[in-house]
Scaffold this active site. Structure first.
Site: not given
Length: 153
Positions: A7, A130
């Site tokens: 994402h 991330e």
């Protein structure tokens, strides 16, 4: 090993206001989490059939990790997340390559069994990454996907 882009994270002060923009792209809300470790509220948006999401991250309380980012930079792009098959190993690889670890070890994410860790790639990119590792991988590694033949001509 990095499996795929999971994402793209954006920060916003107001979840409902940010959602208006994603609806313009015909995206729909999917998962919604509170990640206590970072004191943030997260809502994931997807287009039908696409496993890659856009995550809206908003402060969930006064100690939120994104409050300073919002104050300095306002709303917008925050990070790119990559799904990995072994988050501990990937943190070690990135550290050895010179990345700056925000998290020295994985932390619990907003879903059961999800582990996450943040890494800065350095000033040349300014990119916050991330790493995410699900209890069960969401997709197979590219090396395991069947190869498609390319038409010639």
């Amino acid at each position: 090993m990095i499996l795929r882009i999971d994402h793209v994270g954006m920060v916003a002060a107001d979840l409902k206001a940010a959602a208006t923009g994603l609806r313009m792209l015909t995206m729909n809300p999917d998962e919604h989490d509170i990640v206590a470790t970072y004191d943030v509220e997260c809502q994931f948006w997807r287009r039908e059939g696409d496993p890659t999401a856009i995550e809206i991250v908003t402060p969930a309380g006064p100690s939120s990790q994104v409050t300073g980012h919002l104050r300095r930079s306002g709303p917008g792009l925050h990070h790119v997340a990559f799904e990995v098959d072994d988050i501990v190993a990937e943190l070690a690889v990135l550290r050895a390559r010179g990345a700056v670890l925000v998290d020295d070890e994985p932390r619990p994410g907003g879903q059961p069994g999800l582990q996450i860790a943040f890494v800065h790639l350095g000033p040349a990119t300014g990119l916050l990454v991330e790493l995410v590792q699900y209890a069960e991988p969401r997709v197979r590694p590219v090396a395991e996907l069947p190869r498609q033949r390319q038409a010639v001509g």
